[in-house]
Design an enzyme around this catalytic site. Structure first.
Site, PDB file in Angstrom:
ATOM      1  N   ALA A 110       0.801  -1.237   0.000  1.00 30.10           N
ATOM      2  CA  ALA A 110       0.000   0.000   0.000  1.00 30.10           C
ATOM      3  C   ALA A 110       0.831   1.284   0.000  1.00 30.10           C
ATOM      4  O   ALA A 110       0.708   2.117  -0.902  1.00 30.10           O
ATOM      5  CB  ALA A 110      -0.956  -0.011   1.189  1.00 30.10           C
ATOM      6  N   ALA A 111       1.697   1.463   0.999  1.00 27.98           N
ATOM      7  CA  ALA A 111       2.439   2.718   1.123  1.00 27.98           C
ATOM      8  C   ALA A 111       3.372   2.900  -0.073  1.00 27.98           C
ATOM      9  O   ALA A 111       3.470   3.997  -0.635  1.00 27.98           O
ATOM     10  CB  ALA A 111       3.233   2.734   2.429  1.00 27.98           C
ATOM     11  N   CYS A 142      -4.768  -7.587   2.076  1.00 34.03           N
ATOM     12  CA  CYS A 142      -6.085  -7.717   2.713  1.00 34.03           C
ATOM     13  C   CYS A 142      -6.958  -8.732   1.985  1.00 34.03           C
ATOM     14  O   CYS A 142      -7.978  -9.160   2.509  1.00 34.03           O
ATOM     15  CB  CYS A 142      -6.802  -6.377   2.741  1.00 34.03           C
ATOM     16  SG  CYS A 142      -5.820  -5.054   3.437  1.00 34.03           S
ATOM     17  N   GLU A 145      -8.438 -17.816  21.357  1.00 35.18           N
ATOM     18  CA  GLU A 145      -8.054 -16.434  21.671  1.00 35.18           C
ATOM     19  C   GLU A 145      -7.762 -16.315  23.163  1.00 35.18           C
ATOM     20  O   GLU A 145      -8.511 -16.804  23.999  1.00 35.18           O
ATOM     21  CB  GLU A 145      -9.191 -15.483  21.257  1.00 35.18           C
ATOM     22  CG  GLU A 145      -9.104 -14.068  21.791  1.00 35.18           C
ATOM     23  CD  GLU A 145      -7.863 -13.301  21.340  1.00 35.18           C
ATOM     24  OE1 GLU A 145      -7.553 -13.317  20.140  1.00 35.18           O
ATOM     25  OE2 GLU A 145      -7.190 -12.703  22.210  1.00 35.18           O
TER      26      GLU A 145
END
Lengths: 161, 436
Positions: free
Chosen positions: B10-11, B42, B186
């Site tokens: 992305a960046a 993603c 979790e």
């Protein structure tokens, strides 16, 4: 770049824009048949009422659009004229664009798992909503044309606050 | 001008496009260990779940580098030598630069757990990770089809995901869509502890459980167990939880968080906390070196401190700002905030900003309609919105994000919207005209 302008003072909330937008974005493009489609198409412009005032909410084609920066699939992109286009085939319905559009103009379509927004009726001379707006609350053109048109108009542009 | 960008996610992409837009003549080099056209991390879980084909992972055209006139090196940058203005790579290249952007992202954390090296233990970050999972799942299935009946009883089409953050749950979703039986373990007392409150977490948990997921909270995996596999190696056969329970499974996906990839500046004088510290122009502490994306630790305007918000929209906006400043056009980043969006079986979830009030003058407004899976929560600080959480109908969420950004006072309209009126949070029918 041309875009859709909205002048709140002229809108009486008839919602013709919503109706023709839905028709234009349906499969049949016929008003009385589009309700039979599955899923039913939806308008990309919405008229929101607040007290006695109506506001049209529609994509502003931002110069630096938050939805383009947030879109993780490349579905939201800039077109050749700087307009924001939504390539629906790439959309996966993650709602990142919905999360960041400050106008609330990108609409989630949960059944299709796709976002939807105004495409200015791509390929047509004038968007359907603008053509249908009998009170000329919606107006389509470049920023320069719009300023020229509204110069001396008692109603200054009342944009989104 | 020689621009060097390390990283092609992305960046890096947004910085490269920005630089090219502002400096048509400049020489741009991109280095990435992922020798591929830019793709979206993603989307890995969507690929896993066969929701999209592999080619849709790519978010730019196949001629991306050529079209922008970028020299692309499929190589790993191992060291930044800012004094000499050059970057050393694994294959021995020495790449000089005038302006450097570090956009190396983050890498999954590998906890020191017994059995981590077994065949069948995966992480989900890159396209390669996703492809490896797919290959393994397919092989496993073939093996099962060929196996005789006796063996088949031992073969479990079950996968355990460790960590119920967004990445863990999206991985779980992809694997579930592939037809595997998924258990998520979790350690916290709720799913998505970073981006949801308990109420929202419970709604999403119910949705997932109704689709056949098993979610185990407040438990740790203490050991991954192995069995001899066909190729003579040891493969995953199950996990043991802190309660002593054993879950048999063929695959384990680790999703316990990510850590910024700062290795290439280790040993240099660059200021690094968790990530590489950047100012509002995305400049690091070293001259002509910028950082953006998951590797950068920048200003969070809600916390009013440095914080890594490892999120796609943050990375792209930082990439644009870095790109501008690298060409000499001064631009400042307005600061980031936490932002998350997901959809689980038609139930949307969007959260932004601060969800849990820390101070006395922070106020929480909420609205819950559990039967329709609708939940809304707003956190106000002195009348201004600093956080929001929406479950269910997410339309108009961006208006609230915008209010947080603008530090706007929240008026009656938003309060009315909160009480469950559908539609747009900036306009609520039947109210007198007034500020939002």
């Amino acid at each position: 770049m041309k875009r859709i302008y909205f002048r709140v003072e002229y809108c009486d909330g008839c919602r013709a824009c919503e109706t023709v937008c839905r028709e234009r974005h349906s499969g049949s493009r016929v008003l009385f048949m589009d309700r039979e489609e599955e899923p039913v198409s939806s308008a990309r412009i919405t008229v929101e009422r607040q007290g006695g005032t109506y506001w049209a909410v529609v994509c502003q084609h931002c110069a630096e659009a938050p939805c383009v920066g947030a879109c993780m699939t490349g579905a939201m992109q800039y077109g050749d004229e700087g307009e924001v286009i939504h390539r629906v085939d790439r959309c996966v319905g993650c709602w990142m664009c919905v999360m960041v559009c400050p106008f609330g103009a990108v609409l989630p379509q949960p059944e299709e798992r796709k976002a939807a927004k105004c495409d200015c009726c791509a390929g047509e001379r004038r968007p359907a909503c603008v053509a249908a707006c009998s009170r000329q609350a919606l107006w389509y053109g470049s920023p320069e044309e719009f300023e020229e048109k509204t110069a001396g108009d008692g109603h200054a542009l009342s944009h989104y606050r | 001008m020689r621009y060097l960008i390390i990283g092609n996610s992305a960046a890096g992409i947004f910085a490269a496009e920005t630089i090219r837009g502002l400096d048509p003549q400049g020489r741009i080099t991109m280095i990435s260990k992922e020798n591929t056209v830019p793709y979206s991390r993603c989307l890995t879980s969507y690929y896993l779940g066969r929701e999209i084909p592999a080619e849709r992972m790519y978010i730019r055209n196949t001629d991306f580098y050529e079209a922008l006139g970028i020299e692309f090196l499929g190589d790993t940058a191992v060291q930044v030598e800012a004094g000499e203005r050059r970057v050393l790579t694994q294959s021995g290249r020495v790449v000089p630069y005038d302006k450097l952007l570090i956009a190396t992202g983050a890498a999954p954390v590998r906890p020191p757990l017994e059995g981590m090296d077994l065949e069948g233990v995966f992480q989900l970050r890159t396209l390669e990770d996703a492809q490896a999972i797919v290959r393994y799942a397919e092989e496993d299935r073939r093996e099962e089809e060929n196996g005789d009946a006796e063996q088949e009883t031992e073969r479990v089409q079950e996968v355990v995901v460790i960590g119920a953050g967004l990445v863990g749950l999206k991985a779980a979703h992809g694997l579930h869509e592939r037809g595997l039986k998924v258990t998520v373990v979790e350690f916290a007392d709720q799913i998505m502890p970073q981006s949801l409150d308990t109420t929202a977490a419970q709604i999403i948990q119910r949705v997932l459980e109704s689709h056949g997921y098993r979610l185990i909270l407040q438990e740790k995996v203490v050991k991954i167990q192995g069995r001899p596999s066909t190729d003579g190696r040891q493969a995953v056969s199950g996990v043991v939880l802190s309660s002593g329970e054993r879950i048999s499974c063929r695959m384990v996906v680790m999703a316990v968080g990510v850590r910024p990839e700062t290795g290439l500046v280790a040993g240099s004088s660059m200021a690094v906390k968790q990530g590489i510290i950047v100012n509002e122009r995305m400049e690091t502490s070293l001259q002509d070196v910028y950082a953006a994306g998951d590797v950068a630790e920048g200003y969070d305007f809600l916390w009013a401190s440095l914080r890594i918000n490892a999120l796609w929209p943050v990375a792209t906006s930082q990439g644009v700002v870095a790109g501008c400043n690298m060409t000499g056009l001064k631009r400042e980043h307005e600061g980031s905030m936490s932002l998350n969006s997901a959809d689980f079986y038609g139930v949307g979830v969007i959260s932004a900003g601060i969800l849990h009030p820390r101070e006395e003058h922070e106020q929480v407004l909420s609205f819950l309609e559990p039967r329709r899976n609708q939940y809304r929560r707003l956190v106000l600080r002195e009348g201004r919105l600093v956080g929001m959480l929406i479950v269910g109908e997410v339309r108009g969420a961006g208006v609230l994000t915008g209010l947080i950004r603008k530090k706007a006072k929240v008026g009656e309209t938003v309060r009315e919207w909160l009480k469950g009126s559908g539609g747009h949070p900036a306009y609520v029918p039947g109210r007198e005209r007034g500020g939002v």
